[in-house]
Scaffold this active site. Structure first.
Site, PDB file in Angstrom:
ATOM      1  N   TYR A   1     -52.861 -56.531 -85.276  1.00 22.92           N
ATOM      2  CA  TYR A   1     -52.596 -57.621 -84.322  1.00 22.92           C
ATOM      3  C   TYR A   1     -53.905 -58.142 -83.730  1.00 22.92           C
ATOM      4  CZ  TYR A   1     -51.046 -59.755 -79.872  1.00 22.92           C
ATOM      5  OH  TYR A   1     -50.845 -60.595 -78.808  1.00 22.92           O
TER       6      TYR A   1
ATOM      7  N   SER B   1     -55.380 -62.702 -76.901  1.00 23.15           N
ATOM      8  CA  SER B   1     -54.939 -61.433 -76.309  1.00 23.15           C
ATOM      9  C   SER B   1     -56.121 -60.556 -75.906  1.00 23.15           C
ATOM     10  CB  SER B   1     -54.103 -60.702 -77.360  1.00 23.15           C
ATOM     11  OG  SER B   1     -53.955 -59.353 -77.002  1.00 23.15           O
TER      12      SER B   1
HETATM   13  N1  LIG Z   1     -46.672 -60.979 -73.674  1.00 25.01           N
HETATM   14  C1  LIG Z   1     -47.899 -60.494 -73.588  1.00 25.01           C
HETATM   15  O1  LIG Z   1     -48.172 -59.529 -72.864  1.00 25.01           O
HETATM   16  C2  LIG Z   1     -49.015 -61.107 -74.393  1.00 25.01           C
HETATM   17  C3  LIG Z   1     -50.309 -60.570 -74.229  1.00 25.01           C
HETATM   18  C4  LIG Z   1     -51.346 -61.125 -74.961  1.00 25.01           C
HETATM   19  C5  LIG Z   1     -51.121 -62.194 -75.805  1.00 25.01           C
HETATM   20  N2  LIG Z   1     -49.843 -62.686 -75.951  1.00 25.01           N
HETATM   21  C6  LIG Z   1     -49.641 -63.817 -76.854  1.00 25.01           C
HETATM   22  O2  LIG Z   1     -48.924 -64.830 -76.153  1.00 25.01           O
HETATM   23  C7  LIG Z   1     -48.057 -65.504 -77.063  1.00 25.01           C
HETATM   24  C8  LIG Z   1     -46.630 -65.461 -76.536  1.00 25.01           C
HETATM   25  O3  LIG Z   1     -46.227 -64.098 -76.396  1.00 25.01           O
HETATM   26  P1  LIG Z   1     -44.749 -63.703 -75.957  1.00 25.01           P
HETATM   27  O4  LIG Z   1     -44.831 -62.371 -75.320  1.00 25.01           O
HETATM   28  O5  LIG Z   1     -44.115 -64.841 -75.256  1.00 25.01           O
HETATM   29  O6  LIG Z   1     -44.082 -63.501 -77.398  1.00 25.01           O
HETATM   30  P2  LIG Z   1     -42.615 -63.906 -77.933  1.00 25.01           P
HETATM   31  O7  LIG Z   1     -42.432 -63.113 -79.186  1.00 25.01           O
HETATM   32  O8  LIG Z   1     -41.619 -63.757 -76.846  1.00 25.01           O
HETATM   33  O9  LIG Z   1     -42.776 -65.446 -78.280  1.00 25.01           O
HETATM   34  C9  LIG Z   1     -43.312 -65.896 -79.506  1.00 25.01           C
HETATM   35  C10 LIG Z   1     -42.375 -66.922 -80.079  1.00 25.01           C
HETATM   36  O10 LIG Z   1     -42.963 -67.412 -81.297  1.00 25.01           O
HETATM   37  C11 LIG Z   1     -41.919 -67.665 -82.228  1.00 25.01           C
HETATM   38  N3  LIG Z   1     -42.493 -67.623 -83.581  1.00 25.01           N
HETATM   39  C12 LIG Z   1     -43.031 -66.552 -84.230  1.00 25.01           C
HETATM   40  N4  LIG Z   1     -43.444 -66.922 -85.447  1.00 25.01           N
HETATM   41  C13 LIG Z   1     -43.161 -68.245 -85.577  1.00 25.01           C
HETATM   42  C14 LIG Z   1     -43.349 -69.189 -86.619  1.00 25.01           C
HETATM   43  N5  LIG Z   1     -43.916 -68.841 -87.784  1.00 25.01           N
HETATM   44  N6  LIG Z   1     -42.937 -70.473 -86.421  1.00 25.01           N
HETATM   45  C15 LIG Z   1     -42.365 -70.830 -85.238  1.00 25.01           C
HETATM   46  N7  LIG Z   1     -42.154 -69.987 -84.219  1.00 25.01           N
HETATM   47  C16 LIG Z   1     -42.562 -68.691 -84.386  1.00 25.01           C
HETATM   48  C17 LIG Z   1     -40.914 -66.552 -81.979  1.00 25.01           C
HETATM   49  O11 LIG Z   1     -39.609 -66.905 -82.420  1.00 25.01           O
HETATM   50  C18 LIG Z   1     -40.992 -66.377 -80.458  1.00 25.01           C
HETATM   51  O12 LIG Z   1     -39.974 -67.103 -79.797  1.00 25.01           O
HETATM   52  C19 LIG Z   1     -48.217 -64.814 -78.413  1.00 25.01           C
HETATM   53  O13 LIG Z   1     -49.185 -65.529 -79.148  1.00 25.01           O
HETATM   54  C20 LIG Z   1     -48.778 -63.456 -78.053  1.00 25.01           C
HETATM   55  O14 LIG Z   1     -49.526 -62.886 -79.102  1.00 25.01           O
HETATM   56  C21 LIG Z   1     -48.799 -62.174 -75.256  1.00 25.01           C
END
Ligand SMILES: NC(=O)c1ccc[n+]([C@@H]2O[C@H](COP(=O)([O-])OP(=O)(O)OC[C@H]3O[C@@H](n4cnc5c(N)ncnc54)[C@H](O)[C@@H]3O)[C@@H](O)[C@H]2O)c1
Length: 317
Positions: free
Chosen positions: A152, A127
């Site tokens: 985070y 991130s």
């Molecule tokens: N969306 C953004 O703007 C953004 C920005 C920077 C980084 N990220 C990173 O990208 C990745 C995806 O983000 P997103 O927005 O799609 O988030 P999201 O919450 O929609 O998706 C994450 C998924 O991980 C699953 N999960 C969480 N803990 C788990 C576990 N212990 N075992 C199995 N599954 C588990 C959740 O059920 C969820 O479906 C994450 O790592 C997030 O930190 C996202």
């Protein structure tokens, strides 16, 4: 055809990536425990186009569990795209421990599985928050990072450090992709763009943190998925890339753009900035452009129009 494991496959970014990889002719081992951070029904809806596809295999397991290694062993994957996490800066102040569990502990379990099963390629969803509140913009990957300002961000930075340990000591090829505020259809419901859209749609007062002069580098989901698929093709050694749009958007401009796309009036109230919120984010994407051929092309107006179109479909009245 290749076989990829995606953790967090039921989430916002993971479900889009799964669709793209299947469309490109690959097989997807989807791993997600439908974590209650937000509603399970939203995650099930994210998978609507995938369930039933013979190349899509869903495993409802926690990535921290022993079942993870069994699943990876039984499905014989050689590349993991690790996107599962507790995401979000503000919620991480309420439950910091859960970010150690779902981000750091989960990542170490994945790394250990790679080591034991000889899985040689890992992509990690990092991130922009790892940059903290650095004054020098844009953020480039070679900035020395030791000042995260939220649990985070600290968790994501810790994951990157563990990734380096497992690369340097066991030779696992790892690419960290630092995403800059991703938006588009299926965006997580607590994220800014989704929240402002919902508030305007419901004629609620918008709570704006700060005077609107903070800025973010918002990146449209299709550009992120393009960047991910380019990165997947060359996981070799240890690399870190910013995936952003490299275009700053002021908070007040963002809210105006959403209001125009919805064609609705709104009122807002100004609040103090929240802990963990950085003033600005902006990605230097020259490394990803040069080495991955990453070339994001969606303007904030086009992206918000697409998001609002999806939002209207989901909230017909
Ligand atoms: N969306 C953004 O703007 C953004 C920005 C920077 C980084 N990220 C990173 O990208 C990745 C995806 O983000 P997103 O927005 O799609 O988030 P999201 O919450 O929609 O998706 C994450 C998924 O991980 C699953 N999960 C969480 N803990 C788990 C576990 N212990 N075992 C199995 N599954 C588990 C959740 O059920 C969820 O479906 C994450 O790592 C997030 O930190 C996202």
């Amino acid at each position: 055809m290749e076989r990829f494991a995606i953790t967090g496959a039921a989430g916002f970014i993971g479900s889009h990536l799964a669709e793209r990889l299947i469309k490109d002719g690959h097989e997807v081992i989807a791993i997600d425990n439908f974590d209650p951070f937000y509603s399970r029904s939203i995650k099930e809806r994210n998978l609507k186009n995938l369930i039933g596809n013979p190349n899509f295999h869903m495993f409802n397991i926690d990535v921290r569990s022993e079942e993870l290694m069994l699943t990876l062993a039984n499905t014989n994957v050689d590349t993991i795209i690790h996107l599962s996490a507790r995401a979000g800066v503000r919620p991480s102040f309420l439950l910091p421990q859960s970010y150690i569990h779902h981000d750091v502990e989960a990542t170490v379990n994945i790394l250990e599985s790679c080591r034991k099963l000889d899985i040689t390629r890992l992509i990690f969803g990092s991130s922009s928050s790892v940059y903290g509140n650095m004054p020098e913009l844009p953020y480039s990957e070679d900035i020395k990072l030791d000042k995260p300002i939220s649990p985070y961000a600290a968790a994501k930075l810790s994951c990157e450090l563990f990734n380096y340990v497992f690369h340097s000591q066991y030779g696992i090829n790892i690419t960290n992709l630092r995403f800059f505020t991703v938006y588009g259809p299926r965006q997580r419901p607590e994220m800014g763009i989704h929240k402002f859209t919902r508030q305007i749609w419901n004629n609620e007062l918008i709570h704006m943190y700060g005077d609107g002069s903070s800025s973010r580098d918002y990146t449209y989901i299709d550009d992120i998925i393009e960047g991910l698929t380019l990165a997947i093709k060359k996981v070799d050694g240890y690399h870190t890339f910013n995936l952003g749009n490299s275009q700053p958007v002021l908070l007040k401009e963002l809210i105006e753009t959403i209001g125009r796309a919805l064609d609705m009036q709104y009122k807002f109230e100004i609040h103090l900035m929240q802990p963990g919120d950085v003033d600005h984010t902006l990605a230097d994407i020259s490394k990803a452009r040069k080495e991955l051929n990453y070339n994001p092309s969606t303007s904030i107006k086009e992206g918000i129009d697409e998001f609002v179109k999806w939002f209207r479909q989901m909230n017909r009245r």
